[in-house]
Design an enzyme around this catalytic site. Structure first.
Site, short mmCIF file in Angstrom:
data_model
loop_
_atom_site.label_atom_id
_atom_site.label_comp_id
_atom_site.label_asym_id
_atom_site.label_seq_id
_atom_site.Cartn_x
_atom_site.Cartn_y
_atom_site.Cartn_z
N TYR A 1 0.83 -1.20 0.00
CA TYR A 1 0.00 0.00 0.00
C TYR A 1 0.87 1.26 0.00
O TYR A 1 2.08 1.18 0.19
CB TYR A 1 -0.96 0.01 1.21
CG TYR A 1 -0.28 0.33 2.52
CD1 TYR A 1 0.51 -0.61 3.17
CD2 TYR A 1 -0.41 1.59 3.10
CE1 TYR A 1 1.14 -0.31 4.37
CE2 TYR A 1 0.21 1.90 4.30
CZ TYR A 1 0.97 0.94 4.93
OH TYR A 1 1.60 1.25 6.11
N ARG B 1 -8.23 -20.05 -1.70
CA ARG B 1 -7.11 -19.87 -0.79
C ARG B 1 -6.02 -20.93 -0.96
O ARG B 1 -6.30 -22.12 -0.94
CB ARG B 1 -7.63 -19.91 0.65
CG ARG B 1 -6.60 -19.49 1.67
CD ARG B 1 -7.18 -19.46 3.08
NE ARG B 1 -6.18 -18.97 4.03
CZ ARG B 1 -5.21 -19.70 4.53
NH1 ARG B 1 -5.10 -20.97 4.19
NH2 ARG B 1 -4.33 -19.18 5.37
N LYS C 1 6.47 -1.85 1.89
CA LYS C 1 5.30 -1.27 2.55
C LYS C 1 4.16 -2.29 2.44
O LYS C 1 3.25 -2.17 1.62
CB LYS C 1 4.94 0.08 1.91
CG LYS C 1 4.16 0.97 2.88
CD LYS C 1 4.22 2.41 2.47
CE LYS C 1 3.24 3.30 3.22
NZ LYS C 1 3.42 3.37 4.66
N GLU D 1 12.96 2.92 13.67
CA GLU D 1 12.03 3.98 13.22
C GLU D 1 10.86 3.98 14.19
O GLU D 1 10.96 3.41 15.28
CB GLU D 1 11.58 3.72 11.77
CG GLU D 1 10.92 2.38 11.55
CD GLU D 1 10.52 2.13 10.08
OE1 GLU D 1 10.27 3.08 9.35
OE2 GLU D 1 10.46 0.93 9.72
N LEU E 1 11.41 1.46 6.70
CA LEU E 1 10.76 1.93 5.48
C LEU E 1 11.48 3.21 5.03
O LEU E 1 11.71 4.11 5.85
CB LEU E 1 9.28 2.24 5.74
CG LEU E 1 8.53 2.62 4.47
CD1 LEU E 1 8.24 1.37 3.63
CD2 LEU E 1 7.24 3.32 4.79
N1 PLP Z 1 7.99 4.17 8.59
C1 PLP Z 1 6.85 3.46 8.66
C2 PLP Z 1 6.86 2.14 9.37
C3 PLP Z 1 5.67 3.96 8.08
O1 PLP Z 1 4.55 3.24 8.13
C4 PLP Z 1 5.70 5.22 7.44
C5 PLP Z 1 4.52 5.80 6.81
O2 PLP Z 1 3.46 5.26 6.83
C6 PLP Z 1 6.90 5.92 7.40
C7 PLP Z 1 8.04 5.36 7.98
C8 PLP Z 1 6.99 7.27 6.74
O3 PLP Z 1 6.88 7.14 5.35
P1 PLP Z 1 6.44 8.39 4.43
O4 PLP Z 1 7.35 9.52 4.78
O5 PLP Z 1 6.64 7.90 3.06
O6 PLP Z 1 5.01 8.67 4.76
#
Ligand code: PLP
Length: 289
Positions: free
Chosen positions: A35, A103, A149, A181, A205
């Site tokens: 997503y 499934r 993601k 993070e 991410l």
């Molecule tokens: N880290 C995680 C785990 C996230 O879910 C998100 C955003 O949803 C981010 C970092 C920040 O990403 P972005 O700056 O692309 O929104």
């Protein structure tokens, strides 16, 4: 609920009430999908290219073939704003799953991805941007491919829920004391005029706002050091902040009940907020330099 009626489903614009995915949908049954959440300011996407690129990177990582090119998807997303005549601040949620089929853990053959997207209103977090937010720390119990993601967000939502139950905004995640993070944002520490953040590895991410912040730092001559910091480092930090598409550049003023430095948003966070507003063309009076 602030949700617009027209949704994008398999390249068609339909009313949201007509969306009926079958039970045997791999996103529902396996979390077999990816997503994106993209910010919209006054009816315009912010960092759209970065998000589309990341979506395609996530797709490749899970061997999911998206039924559009990047250009086609970009056009469809722009069409979604136009069809809804959206001119406000908001966001788009876009999800792509491997599709619907009986499934089976193994990928069924000849399956077409289910792709949908909808836009909703989303106000800027002006109060938090000005005063900063409180956070907790939590063990990072996620898998080893957090750069994807993916729809599998259970550890993230559990961490965020714990934060909420402690009247905090976010959970800072760490592996053996090393900060990765937050549950839904990237996190940064400021010390002696330098910004420190976890390097872009498979364990975090690669945030689109993180990419923008790196760019702003360069312009502002603030060293941006991709080096993970520890929970211990937080105790002597000058500033701490987090970033995401919905949170923007948000100062963190408390961690586990202890103030960060003097407990107020710091000058580098404020400079980056101003740079963000300029980049997104959303200057307001609320976030003061
Ligand atoms: N880290 C995680 C785990 C996230 O879910 C998100 C955003 O949803 C981010 C970092 C920040 O990403 P972005 O700056 O692309 O929104």
């Amino acid at each position: 609920m602030g949700v617009y009626p027209v949704v994008l489903s398999q390249a068609k614009f339909v009313h949201r009430d007509s969306l009926k995915y079958p039970f045997e949908e791999r996103g529902l049954q396996f979390g077999d999908g990816i997503y994106e959440v993209i910010r919209i300011y006054r009816g315009n996407y912010y960092l759209l290219t970065e998000h589309v690129e990341r979506l395609f990177r996530s797709a490749k990582a899970i061997k999911l073939e998206l039924p559009y090119t990047k250009t086609e998807l970009t056009e469809l997303l722009n069409g979604l704003i136009k069809r809804n005549q959206m001119t406000e601040d908001g966001k788009v949620y876009l999800q792509a799953t491997r599709g619907s089929a009986p499934r089976d853990h193994v990928f069924p053959e000849n399956l077409t991805a289910n792709v949908y997207a909808y836009i909703s209103k989303q106000a800027r977090p002006l109060n938090q941007l000005e005063h900063g937010v409180c956070t907790i720390t939590e063990r990072d119990i996620r898998w080893e491919k957090c750069y994807i993601k993916s729809l599998n967000l259970l550890p993230n939502i559990l961490a965020k829920q714990t934060a909420k139950e402690k009247e905090c905004y976010e959970a800072i995640l760490h592996k053996d004391g090393l900060v990765t993070e937050c549950s839904s944002s990237n996190v940064y520490l400021v010390k002696d005029g330098h910004i420190y953040t976890h390097p872009v590895t498979e364990n975090i991410l690669h945030g689109c706002v993180r990419m923008a912040v790196e760019r702003f730092s360069e312009k502002l001559n603030i060293p941006f050091i991709e080096e993970a910091f520890t929970l211990e480092d937080i105790k002597s930090a000058d500033e701490l902040f987090l970033t995401s598409s919905t949170s923007e550049v948000l100062p963190i003023v408390k961690v586990d009940g202890a103030p960060v430095a003097d407990g107020k948003p710091g000058p580098i966070s404020k400079k980056l907020q101003a740079a963000y507003e300029q980049d997104a063309s959303i200057q307001t009076e609320t976030v003061k330099q």
